[in-house]
Design an enzyme around this catalytic site. Structure first.
Site, PDB file in Angstrom:
ATOM      1  N   ASP A  44       0.708  -1.254  -0.103  1.00  8.30           N
ATOM      2  CA  ASP A  44      -0.128   0.079   0.096  1.00  8.30           C
ATOM      3  C   ASP A  44       0.841   1.406  -0.005  1.00  8.30           C
ATOM      4  O   ASP A  44       0.392   2.331  -0.074  1.00  8.30           O
ATOM      5  CB  ASP A  44      -0.876   0.064   1.280  1.00  8.30           C
ATOM      6  N   SER A  45       2.003   1.074   0.015  1.00  6.49           N
ATOM      7  CA  SER A  45       3.227   2.176  -0.278  1.00  6.49           C
ATOM      8  C   SER A  45       2.684   2.973  -1.581  1.00  6.49           C
ATOM      9  O   SER A  45       3.235   3.992  -1.780  1.00  6.49           O
ATOM     10  CB  SER A  45       4.618   1.780  -0.263  1.00  6.49           C
ATOM     11  N   ASP A  89      -0.888  -6.074  -0.217  1.00  6.95           N
ATOM     12  CA  ASP A  89      -1.406  -5.504   1.101  1.00  6.95           C
ATOM     13  C   ASP A  89      -3.000  -5.202   1.295  1.00  6.95           C
ATOM     14  O   ASP A  89      -3.587  -4.905   0.157  1.00  6.95           O
ATOM     15  CB  ASP A  89      -0.577  -4.077   1.217  1.00  6.95           C
ATOM     16  N   LYS A 119      -1.002  -9.226   3.025  1.00  7.72           N
ATOM     17  CA  LYS A 119      -0.171  -8.640   3.987  1.00  7.72           C
ATOM     18  C   LYS A 119      -1.205  -7.747   5.010  1.00  7.72           C
ATOM     19  O   LYS A 119      -1.973  -6.950   4.351  1.00  7.72           O
ATOM     20  CB  LYS A 119       1.166  -8.105   3.547  1.00  7.72           C
ATOM     21  N   GLU A 121      -1.205  -5.271   8.822  1.00  9.65           N
ATOM     22  CA  GLU A 121      -0.285  -4.811   9.923  1.00  9.65           C
ATOM     23  C   GLU A 121      -0.793  -4.813  11.493  1.00  9.65           C
ATOM     24  O   GLU A 121      -1.926  -4.799  11.469  1.00  9.65           O
ATOM     25  CB  GLU A 121      -0.199  -3.087   9.579  1.00  9.65           C
ATOM     26  N   GLU A 188       9.774  -3.775  10.054  1.00 20.64           N
ATOM     27  CA  GLU A 188      10.260  -2.656   9.425  1.00 20.64           C
ATOM     28  C   GLU A 188      10.596  -1.645  10.738  1.00 20.64           C
ATOM     29  O   GLU A 188      10.035  -1.310  11.643  1.00 20.64           O
ATOM     30  CB  GLU A 188       9.037  -1.899   8.649  1.00 20.64           C
TER      31      GLU A 188
HETATM   32  O1  KIV Z   1       3.784  -1.213   1.603  1.00 24.38           O
HETATM   33  C1  KIV Z   1       4.783  -1.556   1.297  1.00 24.38           C
HETATM   34  O2  KIV Z   1       5.478  -1.223   0.327  1.00 24.38           O
HETATM   35  C2  KIV Z   1       5.300  -2.454   2.466  1.00 24.38           C
HETATM   36  C3  KIV Z   1       6.643  -2.623   2.310  1.00 24.38           C
HETATM   37  C4  KIV Z   1       7.727  -1.455   2.912  1.00 24.38           C
HETATM   38  C5  KIV Z   1       7.241  -3.759   3.197  1.00 24.38           C
HETATM   39  O3  KIV Z   1       4.661  -2.736   3.290  1.00 24.38           O
END
Ligand code: KIV
Length: 271
Positions: A44-45, A89, A119, A121, A188
């Site tokens: 989600d970055s 994510d 994924k 958090e 992280e």
């Molecule tokens: O969103 C993302 O790119 C991430 C990575 C930094 C692990 O969660």
């Protein structure tokens, strides 16, 4: 056959490093796959990296599905006999509002895109319960602890687990995520010594970013590594100045277009 979550566990057991890179569209996916990534994360970055948001919070599930499908098409186009595992994510608020909604959101990722895992958090009790439900529904889950960008308004972007109490808590949460059924864990921006200890305690692979070299693998935001983002986090320095190179090349092309030329000048009309 694409890699499965279990392949990452086998790499840890064999002592082989695990490389995970992010992708956000077909172009970036084909590049990271051809470079040989073991897994590709539609992180989600992308909210910040390619959609221009100030944090990861605004990105929606629909947007993540859209990017995930594009990444899937890019992986299908890439050369190679063993395509990487595709992980997506779950965006902010897609898994925090009750287990049913969370399973439905994760289920959409697996049903509507080529991703084989999600994924999410944190490791609060509600999150552990959600992970348990997902895993029992057949959805592989990767955990994420330490700096968790979806909690930026509570924790900021600073390094986490800096004191013994926080380090003890991180270790406990990592164990709880493994017990809940996570197949891997991202750590992280935490001290290297803590990440190394956690990697040695857990059976599942621990994938670090800003967590030192003692993890079982590393994950990076591809745009950071390529120097495409205007600024990279201190723990993810660029390998090349991709942005500068691209601007220079394009400036050269634009300049060449503006250079005066007689080639192809139409003949003057007869009076
Ligand atoms: O969103 C993302 O790119 C991430 C990575 C930094 C692990 O969660």
């Amino acid at each position: 056959m694409p890699q499965r979550p279990h392949d990452l566990l086998q790499r840890k057991q064999a002592g082989l490093p695990i490389s995970v890179l992010t992708a956000w569209d077909a172009l970036s996916a084909a590049i990271v796959a051809e470079a040989g990534a073991d897994a590709v994360l539609v992180g989600d970055s992308l909210a910040m990296v390619v959609l221009g948001h100030a944090t990861t919070l605004p990105v929606t599930l629909e947007e993540m599905l859209h990017h995930c499908r594009a990444v899937g098409r890019g992986l299908a186009m890439a050369a190679g006999s063993h395509p990487p595992l595709l992980i997506a994510d779950l965006p902010f608020l897609s898994y925090q509002c009750g287990a049913n909604d969370a399973v439905a959101a994760a289920g959409r990722v697996l049903k509507e895109t080529p991703a084989a895992a999600v994924k999410l958090e944190g490791a609060e009790p509600e999150t552990l319960a959600v992970i348990d439900r997902m895993v029992r529904s057949g959805i592989p889950v990767m955990g994420h602890l330490g700096l968790t960008p979806q909690s930026v308004h509570r924790l900021g972007y600073r390094r986490q687990a800096q004191d013994p109490v926080a380090q003890e808590r991180l270790q406990r949460q990592a164990r709880e995520l493994e017990s809940a059924g996570c197949f891997a864990l991202v750590l992280e921006h935490v001290p290297a010594s803590v990440a190394t200890t956690i990697a040695s305690l857990l059976t599942i692979p621990v994938i670090g970013i800003g967590a030192g070299e003692g993890c079982d693998g590393q994950v990076r935001v591809t745009a950071d590594l390529l120097g495409l983002t205007p600024r990279q986090p201190p723990f993810s320095p660029p390998l090349i100045d991709g942005r500068g190179l691209a601007i220079e090349a394009l400036r050269g092309w634009i300049g060449s277009q503006r250079a005066p030329t007689t080639r192809g000048t139409p003949a003057a009309p007869h009076c």
